[in-house]
Scaffold this motif. Structure first.
Motif, PDB file in Angstrom:
ATOM      1  N   LEU A  73       0.382  -1.174  -0.237  1.00 14.85           N
ATOM      2  CA  LEU A  73       0.398   0.171  -0.397  1.00 14.85           C
ATOM      3  C   LEU A  73       0.790   0.934   0.088  1.00 14.85           C
ATOM      4  O   LEU A  73       1.988   1.178   0.653  1.00 14.85           O
ATOM      5  N   GLU A  74       0.079   2.507  -0.759  1.00 16.02           N
ATOM      6  CA  GLU A  74       0.983   3.533  -0.678  1.00 16.02           C
ATOM      7  C   GLU A  74       0.871   4.045   0.977  1.00 16.02           C
ATOM      8  O   GLU A  74      -0.180   3.642   1.912  1.00 16.02           O
ATOM      9  N   PRO A  75       2.045   5.285   1.507  1.00 13.75           N
ATOM     10  CA  PRO A  75       1.502   5.360   3.469  1.00 13.75           C
ATOM     11  C   PRO A  75       0.855   5.513   3.464  1.00 13.75           C
ATOM     12  O   PRO A  75       0.463   5.151   4.928  1.00 13.75           O
ATOM     13  N   ARG A  76      -0.255   6.852   2.916  1.00 20.49           N
ATOM     14  CA  ARG A  76      -1.104   7.633   3.601  1.00 20.49           C
ATOM     15  C   ARG A  76      -2.625   5.580   3.415  1.00 20.49           C
ATOM     16  O   ARG A  76      -3.337   6.466   4.645  1.00 20.49           O
ATOM     17  N   ASP A  77      -2.473   5.013   3.339  1.00 13.54           N
ATOM     18  CA  ASP A  77      -2.934   3.493   3.096  1.00 13.54           C
ATOM     19  C   ASP A  77      -3.224   2.838   3.953  1.00 13.54           C
ATOM     20  O   ASP A  77      -3.709   2.160   4.409  1.00 13.54           O
ATOM     21  N   ARG A  78      -1.459   2.637   4.671  1.00 11.57           N
ATOM     22  CA  ARG A  78      -1.504   1.702   5.573  1.00 11.57           C
ATOM     23  C   ARG A  78      -1.807   3.078   6.551  1.00 11.57           C
ATOM     24  O   ARG A  78      -1.008   3.299   8.107  1.00 11.57           O
ATOM     25  N   ASN A  79      -3.146   2.564   6.745  1.00  8.26           N
ATOM     26  CA  ASN A  79      -4.031   3.619   8.455  1.00  8.26           C
ATOM     27  C   ASN A  79      -5.060   2.212   8.790  1.00  8.26           C
ATOM     28  O   ASN A  79      -6.273   2.135   7.823  1.00  8.26           O
ATOM     29  N   TRP A  80      -5.736   2.249   9.205  1.00  7.06           N
ATOM     30  CA  TRP A  80      -6.925   1.380  10.029  1.00  7.06           C
ATOM     31  C   TRP A  80      -8.379   2.085   9.485  1.00  7.06           C
ATOM     32  O   TRP A  80      -8.522   0.795   9.210  1.00  7.06           O
ATOM     33  N   ALA A  81      -8.149   2.840   9.705  1.00  7.19           N
ATOM     34  CA  ALA A  81      -9.860   3.398   9.709  1.00  7.19           C
ATOM     35  C   ALA A  81     -10.235   2.998   7.791  1.00  7.19           C
ATOM     36  O   ALA A  81     -11.083   2.965   7.759  1.00  7.19           O
ATOM     37  N   ARG A  82      -8.988   3.473   6.819  1.00 11.85           N
ATOM     38  CA  ARG A  82      -9.239   3.322   5.847  1.00 11.85           C
ATOM     39  C   ARG A  82      -9.367   1.970   5.518  1.00 11.85           C
ATOM     40  O   ARG A  82     -10.242   1.872   4.650  1.00 11.85           O
ATOM     41  N   LEU A  83      -8.508   1.308   5.838  1.00 11.31           N
ATOM     42  CA  LEU A  83      -8.925  -0.431   5.661  1.00 11.31           C
ATOM     43  C   LEU A  83     -10.148  -0.739   5.980  1.00 11.31           C
ATOM     44  O   LEU A  83     -10.778  -1.631   5.319  1.00 11.31           O
ATOM     45  N   ILE A  84     -10.631  -0.698   6.777  1.00 10.42           N
ATOM     46  CA  ILE A  84     -11.696  -0.709   7.968  1.00 10.42           C
ATOM     47  C   ILE A  84     -12.809  -0.394   6.453  1.00 10.42           C
ATOM     48  O   ILE A  84     -13.987  -0.813   6.577  1.00 10.42           O
ATOM     49  N   PHE A  85     -13.261   1.112   6.721  1.00 12.28           N
ATOM     50  CA  PHE A  85     -14.041   0.964   6.024  1.00 12.28           C
ATOM     51  C   PHE A  85     -14.098   1.075   4.380  1.00 12.28           C
ATOM     52  O   PHE A  85     -14.993   1.402   3.645  1.00 12.28           O
ATOM     53  N   LEU A  86     -12.795   0.621   3.803  1.00 13.41           N
ATOM     54  CA  LEU A  86     -12.813   0.974   2.462  1.00 13.41           C
ATOM     55  C   LEU A  86     -12.194  -0.404   1.762  1.00 13.41           C
ATOM     56  O   LEU A  86     -12.333  -0.200   0.659  1.00 13.41           O
ATOM     57  N   ASN A  87     -11.482  -1.393   2.345  1.00 13.71           N
ATOM     58  CA  ASN A  87     -11.074  -1.882   2.346  1.00 13.71           C
ATOM     59  C   ASN A  87     -12.070  -4.024   2.111  1.00 13.71           C
ATOM     60  O   ASN A  87     -12.248  -3.942   3.662  1.00 13.71           O
ATOM     61  N   THR A  88     -12.812  -4.113   1.010  1.00 14.41           N
ATOM     62  CA  THR A  88     -13.134  -5.180   1.519  1.00 14.41           C
ATOM     63  C   THR A  88     -12.821  -6.503   1.900  1.00 14.41           C
ATOM     64  O   THR A  88     -13.139  -6.775   2.876  1.00 14.41           O
ATOM     65  N   ASP A 108       5.087 -15.927   2.260  1.00 13.78           N
ATOM     66  CA  ASP A 108       3.675 -16.878   1.270  1.00 13.78           C
ATOM     67  C   ASP A 108       2.465 -16.778   1.754  1.00 13.78           C
ATOM     68  O   ASP A 108       1.788 -17.130   1.082  1.00 13.78           O
ATOM     69  N   ALA A 109       2.298 -16.738   3.014  1.00 11.08           N
ATOM     70  CA  ALA A 109       1.257 -16.664   3.680  1.00 11.08           C
ATOM     71  C   ALA A 109       0.187 -15.070   2.765  1.00 11.08           C
ATOM     72  O   ALA A 109      -1.054 -14.769   2.563  1.00 11.08           O
ATOM     73  N   THR A 110       1.587 -14.025   2.527  1.00 11.33           N
ATOM     74  CA  THR A 110       0.837 -12.675   1.972  1.00 11.33           C
ATOM     75  C   THR A 110       0.703 -12.965   0.569  1.00 11.33           C
ATOM     76  O   THR A 110      -0.018 -11.864   0.172  1.00 11.33           O
ATOM     77  N   ARG A 111       1.391 -14.107   0.316  1.00 11.66           N
ATOM     78  CA  ARG A 111       1.050 -13.558  -1.009  1.00 11.66           C
ATOM     79  C   ARG A 111       0.139 -14.886  -2.026  1.00 11.66           C
ATOM     80  O   ARG A 111      -1.172 -14.527  -2.790  1.00 11.66           O
ATOM     81  N   THR A 112      -0.396 -15.871  -1.097  1.00 13.09           N
ATOM     82  CA  THR A 112      -1.364 -16.464  -1.239  1.00 13.09           C
ATOM     83  C   THR A 112      -2.581 -15.639  -0.201  1.00 13.09           C
ATOM     84  O   THR A 112      -3.683 -16.747  -0.950  1.00 13.09           O
ATOM     85  N   GLY A 113      -2.743 -15.587   0.835  1.00 12.56           N
ATOM     86  CA  GLY A 113      -3.798 -15.875   1.627  1.00 12.56           C
ATOM     87  C   GLY A 113      -4.781 -13.791   1.401  1.00 12.56           C
ATOM     88  O   GLY A 113      -5.040 -13.802   0.448  1.00 12.56           O
ATOM     89  N   THR A 114      -3.856 -12.717   2.394  1.00 12.71           N
ATOM     90  CA  THR A 114      -5.065 -12.005   2.569  1.00 12.71           C
ATOM     91  C   THR A 114      -4.711 -11.434   1.292  1.00 12.71           C
ATOM     92  O   THR A 114      -3.016 -11.398   0.742  1.00 12.71           O
ATOM     93  N   SER A 115      -4.813  -9.917   0.862  1.00 13.64           N
ATOM     94  CA  SER A 115      -4.264  -8.963   0.126  1.00 13.64           C
ATOM     95  C   SER A 115      -5.123  -7.519   0.771  1.00 13.64           C
ATOM     96  O   SER A 115      -5.984  -7.673   1.714  1.00 13.64           O
ATOM     97  N   VAL A 116      -4.317  -6.468   0.704  1.00 13.91           N
ATOM     98  CA  VAL A 116      -5.043  -5.501   1.045  1.00 13.91           C
ATOM     99  C   VAL A 116      -4.567  -4.018   0.558  1.00 13.91           C
ATOM    100  O   VAL A 116      -4.665  -3.182   0.777  1.00 13.91           O
ATOM    101  N   HIS A 117      -5.023  -4.582  -0.773  1.00 16.56           N
ATOM    102  CA  HIS A 117      -4.836  -3.742  -1.411  1.00 16.56           C
ATOM    103  C   HIS A 117      -6.558  -3.226  -1.477  1.00 16.56           C
ATOM    104  O   HIS A 117      -7.422  -3.379  -1.065  1.00 16.56           O
ATOM    105  N   THR A 118      -6.054  -1.400  -1.726  1.00 17.31           N
ATOM    106  CA  THR A 118      -7.545  -0.913  -1.411  1.00 17.31           C
ATOM    107  C   THR A 118      -8.560  -0.888  -2.222  1.00 17.31           C
ATOM    108  O   THR A 118      -8.152  -0.718  -3.429  1.00 17.31           O
ATOM    109  N   GLN A 119      -9.924  -0.558  -1.513  1.00 21.43           N
ATOM    110  CA  GLN A 119     -10.589  -0.728  -2.436  1.00 21.43           C
ATOM    111  C   GLN A 119     -12.027   0.172  -1.904  1.00 21.43           C
ATOM    112  O   GLN A 119     -12.796  -0.016  -0.962  1.00 21.43           O
ATOM    113  N   ALA A 120     -11.799   1.249  -3.064  1.00 18.50           N
ATOM    114  CA  ALA A 120     -12.939   2.068  -2.560  1.00 18.50           C
ATOM    115  C   ALA A 120     -14.967   2.213  -2.654  1.00 18.50           C
ATOM    116  O   ALA A 120     -14.608   1.406  -3.471  1.00 18.50           O
TER     117      ALA A 120
END
Length: 291
Positions: free
Chosen positions: A149-164, A279-291
Motif C-alpha cells: 500500500l501507499e503510506p497514506r493507506d497504511r491506516n486502520w480507518a481506511r482499511l476497515i471502511f474502504l477495504n473489502t 507465502d501467506a501474504t502472497r497466497t492469502g490476504t490482500s490489502v489493496h485498497t478498494q474504495a
C-alpha cells in the motif's frame, strides 16, 4: 471536514446527557412527557452543583477557564468513564497544545524495528489517526502485506471502511469499525487542528455511511487490550488477544501485539500461519485498497 473544538465539546456533552434518564440518576419525573431523550440541562446542572447558566455556556462550547473541580462534578453527573473524562478535559484544555506545531512521528527507531522482527507473535507499531508505521512478518501474514500500500493507506480507518478484504477478515468487523471511530474521536479531542486527521475524517464521511453513523455517536476509546475473532483465508477462524504498549519517549507511538491462548485451536492456527511466512501474504490476504 474541520474539527471545531467548540462544536466537539457541545455535541459530546449533549450526547452524554441524552443517554441518561431521570430514573438513572434518581431524579423524579415532573411535567409533561419529554420531547427528547435524556436529562434536561437544568437537571444535569442540579446534579453537578453548578448553575444552569454556567452549564449552558459549557454545553454551547465555551470551555475556557473551567476548573478541574467543575469538570469532575460534571463528569460524575454524566457518569463518564475514565476515557470519556480524559476526552472532556482534552476538549476544554488540550494537553498537547496546537497540533499544527507538533511534529507527528513517522520514523520508527531501528531498535524498535529489531524488536518487532524478533517477537514471536504478530505485532506492529501504530500511531495517531490509526496510522500503521512498521510491522513484522507475522503481522503481514495475519493482516496482509501493508508494504503493498501507499503510506497514506497504511491506516486502520481506511482499511476497515474502504477495504473489502479487511472487512472480511474480522468476524465482527462492525465492532472493529466502532473501535476505530472511537480512537479517531479521541485523537480529534487532542489534535483538532491536525490537517491529515481532518482530511481523513472528511474522506470517510463522504465514502462510508457507517462511518457517518458511528462518528455521530461521539464515542471515545483508548486502544488498550482485548480480543478479536478473525477469519483468515488460509487457516480459518481464530480468536486472538491483543495488548497495546505506549512508548514513554514517543507518546504518538504504540506497539500492538496479538497472541492466542496456548493449546487452543487458535494457537495452532497462528503457528501454522507463521510457518507459511511470506507465502501467506502472497497466497492469502490482500490489502489493496478498494474504495
Amino acid at each position: 471536514m474541520d474539527v471545531d473544538p467548540r462544536t466537539e465539546l457541545s455535541e459530546f456533552l449533549r450526547s452524554r446527557r441524552a443517554r441518561l434518564s431521570p430514573d438513572d440518576v434518581g431524579l423524579p419525573r415532573y411535567g409533561r412527557t419529554r420531547r427528547v431523550p435524556g436529562l434536561r440541562r437544568e437537571e444535569l446542572a442540579q446534579l453537578a452543583g453548578v448553575s444552569v447558566a454556567y452549564y449552558t455556556r459549557l454545553e454551547q462550547g465555551n470551555g475556557r477557564n473551567v476548573s478541574d473541580e467543575v469538570l469532575d462534578s460534571i463528569a460524575r453527573a454524566l457518569r463518564l468513564n475514565e476515557t470519556e473524562q480524559t476526552h472532556l478535559r482534552n476538549l476544554t484544555n488540550c494537553p498537547y497544545g496546537n497540533s499544527r506545531k507538533k511534529r507527528v512521528t513517522r520514523e520508527v527507531r531501528p531498535a524498535l524495528r529489531h524488536l518487532l522482527d524478533n517477537l514471536g507473535v504478530p505485532a506492529y507499531i501504530g500511531g495517531r489517526r490509526t496510522d500503521i508505521y512498521a510491522w513484522n512478518p507475522m503481522a503481514a501474514a495475519l493482516f496482509g502485506d501493508w508494504s503493498e500500500l501507499e503510506p497514506r493507506d497504511r491506516n486502520w480507518a481506511r482499511l476497515i471502511f474502504l477495504n473489502t478484504s479487511c472487512q472480511q477478515l474480522f468476524v465482527n468487523w462492525e465492532s472493529k469499525a466502532a473501535d476505530v471511530v472511537a480512537f479517531l474521536r479521541m485523537d480529534a479531542g487532542c489534535f483538532p487542528n491536525d490537517p491529515e486527521l481532518t482530511g481523513l475524517i472528511g474522506e470517510l464521511s463522504v465514502k462510508s455511511e457507517l462511518f457517518r453513523q458511528l462518528w455521530a455517536r461521539h464515542d471515545v476509546k483508548e486502544k488498550t487490550f482485548g480480543t478479536k475473532t478473525l477469519r483468515h483465508p488460509l487457516v480459518g477462524e481464530m480468536t486472538l488477544s491483543y495488548e497495546t504498549l505506549r512508548m514513554p519517549s514517543e507518546p504518538d507511538l504504540f506497539l500492538s501485539s496479538y497472541h492466542a491462548e496456548p493449546g487452543t485451536p487458535s494457537a495452532e492456527a497462528l503457528q501454522l500461519l507463521a510457518s507459511w511466512g511470506k507465502d501467506a501474504t502472497r497466497t492469502g490476504t490482500s490489502v489493496h485498497t478498494q474504495a
